[in-house]
Design an enzyme around this catalytic site. Structure first.
Site, PDB file in Angstrom:
ATOM      1  N   HIS A  76      -7.899  13.823   3.329  1.00 36.24           N
ATOM      2  CA  HIS A  76      -7.473  14.558   4.532  1.00 36.24           C
ATOM      3  C   HIS A  76      -8.677  15.222   5.194  1.00 36.24           C
ATOM      4  O   HIS A  76      -8.915  15.077   6.390  1.00 36.24           O
ATOM      5  CB  HIS A  76      -6.427  15.615   4.147  1.00 36.24           C
ATOM      6  CG  HIS A  76      -6.071  16.567   5.251  1.00 36.24           C
ATOM      7  ND1 HIS A  76      -4.858  16.536   5.910  1.00 36.24           N
ATOM      8  CD2 HIS A  76      -6.771  17.581   5.826  1.00 36.24           C
ATOM      9  CE1 HIS A  76      -4.844  17.473   6.843  1.00 36.24           C
ATOM     10  NE2 HIS A  76      -5.994  18.133   6.810  1.00 36.24           N
ATOM     11  N   GLU A  77      -9.438  15.958   4.404  1.00 35.79           N
ATOM     12  CA  GLU A  77     -10.558  16.715   4.969  1.00 35.79           C
ATOM     13  C   GLU A  77     -11.632  15.788   5.530  1.00 35.79           C
ATOM     14  O   GLU A  77     -12.158  16.025   6.618  1.00 35.79           O
ATOM     15  CB  GLU A  77     -11.146  17.653   3.915  1.00 35.79           C
ATOM     16  CG  GLU A  77     -10.216  18.797   3.530  1.00 35.79           C
ATOM     17  CD  GLU A  77      -9.873  19.703   4.703  1.00 35.79           C
ATOM     18  OE1 GLU A  77     -10.632  19.750   5.687  1.00 35.79           O
ATOM     19  OE2 GLU A  77      -8.818  20.360   4.651  1.00 35.79           O
ATOM     20  N   TYR A  89      -8.311  20.675  18.802  1.00 34.36           N
ATOM     21  CA  TYR A  89      -7.610  21.298  17.679  1.00 34.36           C
ATOM     22  C   TYR A  89      -6.724  22.440  18.136  1.00 34.36           C
ATOM     23  O   TYR A  89      -6.887  23.587  17.727  1.00 34.36           O
ATOM     24  CB  TYR A  89      -8.627  21.769  16.637  1.00 34.36           C
ATOM     25  CG  TYR A  89      -8.054  21.895  15.243  1.00 34.36           C
ATOM     26  CD1 TYR A  89      -7.523  20.799  14.585  1.00 34.36           C
ATOM     27  CD2 TYR A  89      -8.052  23.109  14.580  1.00 34.36           C
ATOM     28  CE1 TYR A  89      -7.009  20.903  13.319  1.00 34.36           C
ATOM     29  CE2 TYR A  89      -7.530  23.236  13.300  1.00 34.36           C
ATOM     30  CZ  TYR A  89      -7.004  22.125  12.687  1.00 34.36           C
ATOM     31  OH  TYR A  89      -6.490  22.233  11.413  1.00 34.36           O
ATOM     32  N   GLU A 108      -4.270  17.021  12.803  1.00 36.11           N
ATOM     33  CA  GLU A 108      -3.825  17.298  11.431  1.00 36.11           C
ATOM     34  C   GLU A 108      -3.064  16.110  10.842  1.00 36.11           C
ATOM     35  O   GLU A 108      -3.263  15.737   9.680  1.00 36.11           O
ATOM     36  CB  GLU A 108      -2.897  18.522  11.437  1.00 36.11           C
ATOM     37  CG  GLU A 108      -3.615  19.824  11.232  1.00 36.11           C
ATOM     38  CD  GLU A 108      -4.438  19.790   9.960  1.00 36.11           C
ATOM     39  OE1 GLU A 108      -3.895  19.468   8.897  1.00 36.11           O
ATOM     40  OE2 GLU A 108      -5.639  20.072  10.047  1.00 36.11           O
ATOM     41  N   ASP A 155      -2.076  29.689  13.799  1.00 37.31           N
ATOM     42  CA  ASP A 155      -2.524  28.401  13.287  1.00 37.31           C
ATOM     43  C   ASP A 155      -2.826  27.426  14.435  1.00 37.31           C
ATOM     44  O   ASP A 155      -2.408  26.269  14.404  1.00 37.31           O
ATOM     45  CB  ASP A 155      -1.451  27.838  12.329  1.00 37.31           C
ATOM     46  CG  ASP A 155      -1.878  26.560  11.624  1.00 37.31           C
ATOM     47  OD1 ASP A 155      -3.092  26.355  11.437  1.00 37.31           O
ATOM     48  OD2 ASP A 155      -0.986  25.765  11.272  1.00 37.31           O
ATOM     49  N   HIS A 191      -0.603  22.871  11.650  1.00 39.48           N
ATOM     50  CA  HIS A 191      -0.190  22.412  10.316  1.00 39.48           C
ATOM     51  C   HIS A 191       1.331  22.380  10.167  1.00 39.48           C
ATOM     52  O   HIS A 191       1.837  22.033   9.106  1.00 39.48           O
ATOM     53  CB  HIS A 191      -0.761  23.330   9.222  1.00 39.48           C
ATOM     54  CG  HIS A 191      -2.246  23.243   9.063  1.00 39.48           C
ATOM     55  ND1 HIS A 191      -3.109  24.082   9.726  1.00 39.48           N
ATOM     56  CD2 HIS A 191      -3.011  22.415   8.312  1.00 39.48           C
ATOM     57  CE1 HIS A 191      -4.351  23.784   9.378  1.00 39.48           C
ATOM     58  NE2 HIS A 191      -4.328  22.776   8.533  1.00 39.48           N
TER      59      HIS A 191
HETATM   60 ZN   LIG Z   1      -6.585  19.527   8.204  1.00 45.00          ZN
END
Ligand SMILES: [Zn+2]
Length: 373
Positions: free
Chosen positions: A171-172, A186, A195, A268, A273
């Protein structure tokens, strides 16, 4: 778009709403570690804003190698990155299991992108992969800072070592791939897409590495990360968003699986997320419908969409849905794959944007000052 000019995403795998909940825990051990993690994450975000991001240099002017170039460092529970080098490419295994897991996971990510999509590392030009383990004390997170991976050990009460789940590492690192390709903004829906793309490829990297079909896969992000006694099995579920955990210290998984449950919030970065559950579920539905290995057709359609050059950084869900349909049609024609893409978006309540010259260039949603932890 080059990484030298693009602001890199600072994504922590554990989102602020989870740490917020933990920081209110009656258990001082749980709340203290969560508060310290939130403070460190805020510090990292500030550093990211103040520092010009210069991506590490990949191989230019020559064909990138089919071999990864990995370096793992030990931060020795301190703040300074990257820390002391403990394992380089080709070195024998270290004594430290965290070091070896990070090394193997970077390799698995490199190999999946190479073998499934002919991509040479994060930037498709052989970018060396750097990671640090044992970051800070009881640090409840992992992140890609635009240049390298960083892993905490977890507090041992709620979270275990963040090198444990391969999909978290995938994921990262996929935030890096997005940084070097579609560079999705983002914030809001484009941030939720950023995400989601990381969850999709994080899960596909795990599935490819384990040789699991769409049917065999768990479709979880972060399985094995929660400590024994925590009521949950992962951080997110692509198959059933909103069911990953329900615990007094963690709260309840807030992810919706369809547009009916879309959450409007300023936290967030606009719920990146949280609302990622919607495109996550669309991908799961597509992979389940097509069957077989999800990284093949379903993954290829998503990869073509991400790297095809037509997706706006400000794409909304409807734009992304239209782009996936176009990618399916371009690669497989107007057959089963194309119809399955449309059906999966329909099931999560997203209508693909009508193709028009404007659809790839919607006015930028103004984030103002994103509220972060
Ligand atoms: Zn992420």
């Amino acid at each position: 778009m080059t990484a030298d000019r693009a602001p890199a995403v600072f994504c922590t795998i554990v989102p602020p709403h989870v740490l917020d909940k933990m920081s209110g825990s009656a258990d001082a051990g749980v709340s203290g570690a969560a508060r310290r993690t939130l403070e460190q994450d805020a510090l990292q975000r500030t550093r990211r804003r103040l520092t010009t991001v210069i991506g590490a240099t990949g191989v230019t002017g020559a064909a990138a190698s089919d071999r990864p170039v990995r370096t793992i460092h030990d931060a020795k529970h301190q703040d300074a990155l990257p820390g002391r080098k403990v394992r380089g490419e080709g070195d024998k295994a270290a004594e430290d299991a965290s070091v070896n897991r990070a090394y193997d996971a970077l390799g698995a990510t490199f190999e999946t992108y190479l073998k499934a999509y002919a991509r040479h590392s994060i930037d498709d030009a052989g970018l060396p992969l750097v990671a640090s383990v044992h970051y800070l004390q009881d640090y409840n997170n992992a992140f890609w800072n635009g240049q390298q991976m960083v892993f905490g050990d977890g507090d041992g009460r709620i979270f275990l070592d963040f090198t444990l789940p391969l999909d978290v590492i995938g994921h990262e690192l996929t935030h890096g791939v997005t940084q070097y390709s579609a560079n999705l903004d983002y914030f809001g829906q484009s941030g939720a897409l950023n995400e989601s793309v990381s969850d999709v490829f994080g899960s596909l990297i795990k599935q490819f590495t384990l040789g699991q079909s769409a049917e065999q896969a768990d479709w979880l992000i972060g399985a094995g990360l929660l400590a024994p006694g925590v009521n949950g099995h992962a951080l997110r579920s692509m198959k059933a968003p909103g069911t990953a955990y329900d615990d007094p210290d963690l709260g309840t998984d807030p992810q919706p699986g369809t547009m009916t449950g879309y959450v409007s919030t300023s936290r967030d970065n606009g719920g990146v997320h949280i609302n990622s559950g919607i495109p996550n579920h669309a991908f799961y539905l597509l992979a389940a419908e097509l069957g077989g290995n999800a990284w093949e057709q379903a993954g290829q359609i998503w990869y073509d969409t991400l790297t095809g050059g037509t997706l706006s950084p400000h794409a909304q869900f409807a734009d992304f849905a239209a782009a996936t349909a176009a990618a399916a049609k371009a690669r497989y024609g107007e057959g089963d794959q194309y119809r399955a893409v449309l059906a999966s978006w329909s099931q999560v309540g997203v209508t693909p944007a009508a193709p028009s010259p404007d659809s790839a260039g919607l006015p930028r949603q103004q984030p103002g000052q994103p509220q972060e932890a």
